[in-house]
Design an enzyme around this catalytic site. Structure first.
Site, PDB file in Angstrom:
ATOM      1  N   ASP A  46       0.849  -1.196   0.000  1.00 45.25           N
ATOM      2  CA  ASP A  46       0.000   0.000   0.000  1.00 45.25           C
ATOM      3  C   ASP A  46       0.884   1.245   0.000  1.00 45.25           C
ATOM      4  O   ASP A  46       1.533   1.552   0.998  1.00 45.25           O
ATOM      5  CB  ASP A  46      -0.896  -0.011   1.250  1.00 45.25           C
ATOM      6  CG  ASP A  46      -1.868   1.161   1.247  1.00 45.25           C
ATOM      7  OD1 ASP A  46      -2.941   1.031   0.645  1.00 45.25           O
ATOM      8  OD2 ASP A  46      -1.544   2.225   1.833  1.00 45.25           O
ATOM      9  N   TYR A  51       3.245   9.732  -0.567  1.00 43.96           N
ATOM     10  CA  TYR A  51       4.337   9.155   0.228  1.00 43.96           C
ATOM     11  C   TYR A  51       5.707   9.375  -0.428  1.00 43.96           C
ATOM     12  O   TYR A  51       6.739   9.221   0.229  1.00 43.96           O
ATOM     13  CB  TYR A  51       4.140   7.648   0.471  1.00 43.96           C
ATOM     14  CG  TYR A  51       2.849   7.258   1.159  1.00 43.96           C
ATOM     15  CD1 TYR A  51       2.014   8.203   1.759  1.00 43.96           C
ATOM     16  CD2 TYR A  51       2.443   5.925   1.224  1.00 43.96           C
ATOM     17  CE1 TYR A  51       0.815   7.834   2.365  1.00 43.96           C
ATOM     18  CE2 TYR A  51       1.262   5.556   1.838  1.00 43.96           C
ATOM     19  CZ  TYR A  51       0.450   6.515   2.392  1.00 43.96           C
ATOM     20  OH  TYR A  51      -0.724   6.136   2.995  1.00 43.96           O
ATOM     21  N   LYS A  76      -2.529   5.954  -4.348  1.00 44.55           N
ATOM     22  CA  LYS A  76      -3.622   6.902  -4.049  1.00 44.55           C
ATOM     23  C   LYS A  76      -3.341   8.246  -4.691  1.00 44.55           C
ATOM     24  O   LYS A  76      -2.185   8.695  -4.735  1.00 44.55           O
ATOM     25  CB  LYS A  76      -3.770   7.095  -2.527  1.00 44.55           C
ATOM     26  CG  LYS A  76      -3.733   5.815  -1.741  1.00 44.55           C
ATOM     27  CD  LYS A  76      -3.946   6.008  -0.253  1.00 44.55           C
ATOM     28  CE  LYS A  76      -3.584   4.732   0.499  1.00 44.55           C
ATOM     29  NZ  LYS A  76      -2.159   4.612   0.843  1.00 44.55           N
ATOM     30  N   HIS A 109      -7.377   9.840  -2.103  1.00 43.92           N
ATOM     31  CA  HIS A 109      -6.748   9.753  -0.775  1.00 43.92           C
ATOM     32  C   HIS A 109      -7.614  10.394   0.320  1.00 43.92           C
ATOM     33  O   HIS A 109      -7.751   9.833   1.415  1.00 43.92           O
ATOM     34  CB  HIS A 109      -5.364  10.413  -0.829  1.00 43.92           C
ATOM     35  CG  HIS A 109      -4.394   9.881   0.167  1.00 43.92           C
ATOM     36  ND1 HIS A 109      -3.050   9.775  -0.096  1.00 43.92           N
ATOM     37  CD2 HIS A 109      -4.554   9.424   1.426  1.00 43.92           C
ATOM     38  CE1 HIS A 109      -2.435   9.273   0.967  1.00 43.92           C
ATOM     39  NE2 HIS A 109      -3.325   9.050   1.897  1.00 43.92           N
ATOM     40  N   VAL A 233       9.746  -0.815   9.464  1.00 38.72           N
ATOM     41  CA  VAL A 233      11.063  -0.886   8.815  1.00 38.72           C
ATOM     42  C   VAL A 233      11.975  -1.861   9.567  1.00 38.72           C
ATOM     43  O   VAL A 233      13.163  -1.941   9.279  1.00 38.72           O
ATOM     44  CB  VAL A 233      11.739   0.512   8.745  1.00 38.72           C
ATOM     45  CG1 VAL A 233      10.995   1.426   7.783  1.00 38.72           C
ATOM     46  CG2 VAL A 233      11.854   1.144  10.123  1.00 38.72           C
TER      47      VAL A 233
HETATM   48  N1  LIG Z   1      -5.179   6.434   3.616  1.00 40.16           N
HETATM   49  C1  LIG Z   1      -4.607   7.148   4.552  1.00 40.16           C
HETATM   50  O1  LIG Z   1      -4.934   8.325   4.751  1.00 40.16           O
HETATM   51  C2  LIG Z   1      -3.527   6.522   5.376  1.00 40.16           C
HETATM   52  C3  LIG Z   1      -3.024   7.203   6.502  1.00 40.16           C
HETATM   53  C4  LIG Z   1      -2.035   6.570   7.269  1.00 40.16           C
HETATM   54  C5  LIG Z   1      -1.586   5.295   6.919  1.00 40.16           C
HETATM   55  N2  LIG Z   1      -2.078   4.680   5.794  1.00 40.16           N
HETATM   56  C6  LIG Z   1      -1.585   3.330   5.386  1.00 40.16           C
HETATM   57  O2  LIG Z   1      -1.649   2.434   6.481  1.00 40.16           O
HETATM   58  C7  LIG Z   1      -0.342   1.890   6.727  1.00 40.16           C
HETATM   59  C8  LIG Z   1      -0.153   1.563   8.173  1.00 40.16           C
HETATM   60  O3  LIG Z   1      -0.412   2.696   8.979  1.00 40.16           O
HETATM   61  P1  LIG Z   1       0.712   3.483   9.786  1.00 40.16           P
HETATM   62  O4  LIG Z   1       2.014   3.245   9.153  1.00 40.16           O
HETATM   63  O5  LIG Z   1       0.274   4.876   9.905  1.00 40.16           O
HETATM   64  O6  LIG Z   1       0.627   2.861  11.261  1.00 40.16           O
HETATM   65  P2  LIG Z   1       0.755   1.393  11.903  1.00 40.16           P
HETATM   66  O7  LIG Z   1       1.015   0.366  10.881  1.00 40.16           O
HETATM   67  O8  LIG Z   1      -0.415   1.223  12.823  1.00 40.16           O
HETATM   68  O9  LIG Z   1       2.036   1.568  12.869  1.00 40.16           O
HETATM   69  C9  LIG Z   1       3.336   1.716  12.374  1.00 40.16           C
HETATM   70  C10 LIG Z   1       4.236   1.947  13.583  1.00 40.16           C
HETATM   71  O10 LIG Z   1       4.217   0.813  14.456  1.00 40.16           O
HETATM   72  C11 LIG Z   1       5.520   0.276  14.618  1.00 40.16           C
HETATM   73  N3  LIG Z   1       5.371  -1.186  14.574  1.00 40.16           N
HETATM   74  C12 LIG Z   1       5.223  -1.974  13.488  1.00 40.16           C
HETATM   75  N4  LIG Z   1       5.087  -3.260  13.840  1.00 40.16           N
HETATM   76  C13 LIG Z   1       5.168  -3.306  15.192  1.00 40.16           C
HETATM   77  C14 LIG Z   1       5.117  -4.362  16.131  1.00 40.16           C
HETATM   78  N5  LIG Z   1       4.948  -5.624  15.728  1.00 40.16           N
HETATM   79  N6  LIG Z   1       5.223  -4.057  17.449  1.00 40.16           N
HETATM   80  C15 LIG Z   1       5.381  -2.766  17.855  1.00 40.16           C
HETATM   81  N7  LIG Z   1       5.445  -1.710  17.007  1.00 40.16           N
HETATM   82  C16 LIG Z   1       5.342  -1.986  15.671  1.00 40.16           C
HETATM   83  C17 LIG Z   1       6.343   0.817  13.461  1.00 40.16           C
HETATM   84  O11 LIG Z   1       7.700   0.978  13.852  1.00 40.16           O
HETATM   85  P3  LIG Z   1       8.983   0.583  12.932  1.00 40.16           P
HETATM   86  O12 LIG Z   1       8.666   0.931  11.519  1.00 40.16           O
HETATM   87  O13 LIG Z   1      10.054   1.449  13.526  1.00 40.16           O
HETATM   88  O14 LIG Z   1       9.247  -0.885  13.139  1.00 40.16           O
HETATM   89  C18 LIG Z   1       5.695   2.175  13.226  1.00 40.16           C
HETATM   90  O15 LIG Z   1       6.195   3.132  14.146  1.00 40.16           O
HETATM   91  C19 LIG Z   1       0.590   2.987   6.183  1.00 40.16           C
HETATM   92  O16 LIG Z   1       1.912   2.558   5.992  1.00 40.16           O
HETATM   93  C20 LIG Z   1      -0.134   3.362   4.917  1.00 40.16           C
HETATM   94  O17 LIG Z   1       0.099   2.402   3.902  1.00 40.16           O
HETATM   95  C21 LIG Z   1      -3.042   5.273   5.049  1.00 40.16           C
END
Ligand SMILES: NC(=O)c1ccc[n+]([C@@H]2O[C@H](COP(=O)([O-])OP(=O)(O)OC[C@H]3O[C@@H](n4cnc5c(N)ncnc54)[C@H](OP(=O)(O)O)[C@@H]3O)[C@@H](O)[C@H]2O)c1
Length: 278
Positions: A46, A51, A76, A109, A233
């Site tokens: 995604d 981004y 998006k 988006h 990451v």
């Molecule tokens: N459509 C939209 O408006 C929108 C907005 C936001 C996000 N998104 C999409 O949704 C995806 C996911 O959302 P997000 O990146 O905002 O948040 P998320 O996936 O809920 O959280 C990511 C964070 O959690 C940490 N993490 C990952 N796995 C973990 C684990 N097993 N245990 C503890 N911490 C962990 C990561 O750290 P590290 O990377 O340091 O390991 C990072 O800081 C995005 O990448 C994007 O593709 C879409």
């Protein structure tokens, strides 16, 4: 390790229920992170024009050696592409940057209610879909009233609505509305940006089932029927987040996690968010 289930979208296209999100991964780290995810077994990425890492996602996809039709790629439309020509050009640019002939899913988006007519943008999305260069189109951050406006004025129903969902923001109303209209809900920030790791209730359930809080939370999403794509990451976490298909949460665990809802967003409210990058 069990394989990732897929969900049929409203046009029959199958989407893997677990993917890898690349929001806030700097371009310099994106090839490595995406390659790691593909090595671990993820087959759904995604990304978004906003981004700034579509090119690097494309490199990882193309250099993986995995057949193109085995990897589901979403992008998006950026908030600064408002006019028909800009939208068409930016879609071409996404395909070019990703190095792909066809995208699997393309989303608006944000609705941007104070800036632009999302109905007009959706009509251009319909044109792109009719062209065959994207297998499905959808929206992100749409509230039910935005979707109702869209339904009344356009032909193609969005295949997905990608919204913020996690245990502190369960979004029961939007998810029910999506389901009623054959729209798959995708949950962004599925582990509340990592916050679930510190939650005592989720930690307790994790201990009972022998998994981590992130795994339990991702499993909760999957059992609710949503699509998820946690971002990381960190290789060990990329592996951890993928390893959620060999256990089940019972009804009481599901209810306990849902009970954590406090309508708390980590991101903006779509009814108020009108950010347009310069
Ligand atoms: N459509 C939209 O408006 C929108 C907005 C936001 C996000 N998104 C999409 O949704 C995806 C996911 O959302 P997000 O990146 O905002 O948040 P998320 O996936 O809920 O959280 C990511 C964070 O959690 C940490 N993490 C990952 N796995 C973990 C684990 N097993 N245990 C503890 N911490 C962990 C990561 O750290 P590290 O990377 O340091 O390991 C990072 O800081 C995005 O990448 C994007 O593709 C879409």
């Amino acid at each position: 390790m069990a394989s990732v289930p897929t969900i049929a979208l409203n046009n029959g296209v199958e989407i893997p229920q677990l993917g890898f999100g690349v929001f806030q991964i700097p371009p310099a780290d994106t090839v490595k992170a995406t390659t790691t995810a593909l090595e671990v077994g993820y087959r759904h990425i995604d990304t978004a024009q906003m981004y700034g890492n579509e090119r690097e996602v494309g490199i990882a996809v193309r250099e993986s050696g995995i057949d193109r039709d085995e990897i589901f790629v979403t992008s998006k439309l950026n908030n600064n592409r408002l006019e028909r020509d800009e939208i068409l050009r930016s879609f071409d640019q996404s395909l070019g940057d990703l190095g792909l002939d066809q995208l699997d899913l393309f989303l608006i988006h944000w609705p941007l209610p104070g800036v632009s007519d999302f109905v007009a943008r959706w009509k251009v999305m319909e044109e792109i879909y009719a062209d065959g260069r994207v297998r499905a189109i959808g929206v992100s951050n749409f509230q039910p009233h935005h979707l109702s406006t869209l339904f009344a004025a356009t032909e193609v129903r969005p295949a997905v609505n990608q919204i913020e969902v996690h245990p502190y923001l369960t979004q029961d109303d939007v998810r029910a509305f999506d389901a009623e209209h054959q729209i798959v809900t995708e949950a962004w920030a599925p582990i509340a940006k990592g916050k679930v790791a510190d939650d005592a209730v989720i930690q307790g359930i994790a201990k009972q089932v022998g998994k981590t809080p992130a795994q339990v939370t991702l499993r909760w999403h999957v059992q609710r029927g949503d699509v998820v794509f946690p971002k990381s990451v960190t290789r060990s976490r990329v592996e951890e987040n993928f390893d959620i298909f060999d256990f089940e949460l019972d009804e009481s665990a599901m209810a306990a996690i849902s009970g954590l809802n406090r309508d708390e967003r980590t991101g903006p409210n779509p009814d108020e968010f009108n950010y347009v990058p310069g």
